[in-house]
Design an enzyme around this catalytic site. Sequence first.
Site, PDB file in Angstrom:
ATOM      1  N   CYS A 137      11.769   2.468  -0.923  1.00 17.93           N
ATOM      2  CA  CYS A 137      13.006   2.092  -1.622  1.00 17.93           C
ATOM      3  C   CYS A 137      14.230   2.455  -0.775  1.00 17.93           C
ATOM      4  O   CYS A 137      14.977   1.570  -0.361  1.00 17.93           O
ATOM      5  CB  CYS A 137      13.018   2.755  -2.994  1.00 17.93           C
ATOM      6  SG  CYS A 137      14.561   2.611  -3.882  1.00 17.93           S
ATOM      7  N   TYR A 141      15.752  -0.397   2.630  1.00 21.93           N
ATOM      8  CA  TYR A 141      17.170  -0.798   2.524  1.00 21.93           C
ATOM      9  C   TYR A 141      17.982  -0.240   3.682  1.00 21.93           C
ATOM     10  O   TYR A 141      18.841  -0.920   4.239  1.00 21.93           O
ATOM     11  CB  TYR A 141      17.751  -0.367   1.177  1.00 21.93           C
ATOM     12  CG  TYR A 141      17.484  -1.368   0.075  1.00 21.93           C
ATOM     13  CD1 TYR A 141      16.197  -1.837  -0.170  1.00 21.93           C
ATOM     14  CD2 TYR A 141      18.508  -1.857  -0.730  1.00 21.93           C
ATOM     15  CE1 TYR A 141      15.942  -2.761  -1.176  1.00 21.93           C
ATOM     16  CE2 TYR A 141      18.261  -2.787  -1.752  1.00 21.93           C
ATOM     17  CZ  TYR A 141      16.975  -3.231  -1.959  1.00 21.93           C
ATOM     18  OH  TYR A 141      16.733  -4.158  -2.960  1.00 21.93           O
ATOM     19  N   TYR A 167      24.091   0.780   1.937  1.00 21.13           N
ATOM     20  CA  TYR A 167      22.674   1.103   2.194  1.00 21.13           C
ATOM     21  C   TYR A 167      22.418   1.579   3.625  1.00 21.13           C
ATOM     22  O   TYR A 167      21.405   2.222   3.901  1.00 21.13           O
ATOM     23  CB  TYR A 167      21.784  -0.076   1.819  1.00 21.13           C
ATOM     24  CG  TYR A 167      21.671  -0.227   0.319  1.00 21.13           C
ATOM     25  CD1 TYR A 167      22.210  -1.329  -0.351  1.00 21.13           C
ATOM     26  CD2 TYR A 167      21.082   0.778  -0.441  1.00 21.13           C
ATOM     27  CE1 TYR A 167      22.144  -1.445  -1.726  1.00 21.13           C
ATOM     28  CE2 TYR A 167      21.007   0.682  -1.828  1.00 21.13           C
ATOM     29  CZ  TYR A 167      21.537  -0.430  -2.459  1.00 21.13           C
ATOM     30  OH  TYR A 167      21.459  -0.530  -3.835  1.00 21.13           O
ATOM     31  N   GLU A 209       8.756  -4.478  -1.666  1.00 19.22           N
ATOM     32  CA  GLU A 209      10.198  -4.666  -1.400  1.00 19.22           C
ATOM     33  C   GLU A 209      10.463  -6.101  -0.961  1.00 19.22           C
ATOM     34  O   GLU A 209      11.412  -6.757  -1.414  1.00 19.22           O
ATOM     35  CB  GLU A 209      10.682  -3.685  -0.319  1.00 19.22           C
ATOM     36  CG  GLU A 209      10.800  -2.249  -0.782  1.00 19.22           C
ATOM     37  CD  GLU A 209      11.934  -2.030  -1.776  1.00 19.22           C
ATOM     38  OE1 GLU A 209      12.786  -2.920  -1.959  1.00 19.22           O
ATOM     39  OE2 GLU A 209      11.972  -0.948  -2.395  1.00 19.22           O
TER      40      GLU A 209
HETATM   41  C1  LIG Z   1      13.882  -2.983  -5.445  1.00 20.74           C
HETATM   42  C2  LIG Z   1      14.831  -2.007  -4.791  1.00 20.74           C
HETATM   43  N1  LIG Z   1      14.432  -1.317  -3.701  1.00 20.74           N
HETATM   44  C3  LIG Z   1      15.255  -0.431  -3.101  1.00 20.74           C
HETATM   45  C4  LIG Z   1      16.544  -0.247  -3.589  1.00 20.74           C
HETATM   46  C5  LIG Z   1      17.468   0.726  -2.901  1.00 20.74           C
HETATM   47  O1  LIG Z   1      17.794   1.737  -3.744  1.00 20.74           O
HETATM   48  C6  LIG Z   1      16.928  -0.978  -4.733  1.00 20.74           C
HETATM   49  N2  LIG Z   1      18.180  -0.845  -5.262  1.00 20.74           N
HETATM   50  N3  LIG Z   1      16.065  -1.850  -5.302  1.00 20.74           N
END
Ligand SMILES: Cc1ncc(CO)c(N)n1
Length: 226
Positions: A137, A141, A167, A209
Amino acid sequence: MKLITEIMEEKALPIVDKIYNDGFIQGLIRADLSEKAVEHYLKADALYLENFSDIYAILLAKSNDKVEKNFFLGQINFVLNEEIAAHKNLADYIGREYQEIIKGGEWYPSADHYIKHMYYNAFAFGMAEALSAMAPCPWIYKMVARKILANHNLAEDHPLKFWVEFYADGLVDEVLTEYYKIINREAEFMSGEGKQRLIKNFLESCEHERRFFNMAYTQERWELEV
Ligand SMILES: Cc1ncc(CO)c(N)n1
């Protein structure tokens, strides 16, 4: 001897390029990402982040270390209250009110699979397994945002420059350092099979992701209605 988390990141690198070259990120760079893709992403991501903070709460309760508990507490606040700034940048880009956009969201198929992958590991295994499934996550990003900044000189008035810089921000390195400290510490007491599960959890979430971005880009929904 390589750390488990170094192996994870090395094996996952190819998917960073794939996500970068997929429609959602390319549309974000060109600032021609459709309103429907952004709306779908925000509806799904608002629920994803809510559940991500709930999983952090599960880990907080599982931890017997006050420093770790405070880390999870800080992350719950970040995900629930600070990351909304990135969402609002996307809402501004399509010229709509954030709270209005996210009404009526649900766990669309790819988001559902991703969220359940994290919950499964939090409930069926331990903290290292859960964090291995959660680490992509922040990591994906960070990697994608930094690749955008390395390859493009986004104009000051680029409507989604804030999202990218949010990010790419260095703070994420501190978060990953905490994740990796726990994962590598727990991995020392694991069998080969246990270590493999940690790596697989990370790689699967990297693919989740990619599917999440493509889910929004295509407005993926369940076929059957309740
Ligand atoms: C699905 C997803 N992955 C990573 C992030 C980063 O926090 C997010 N906001 N949403």
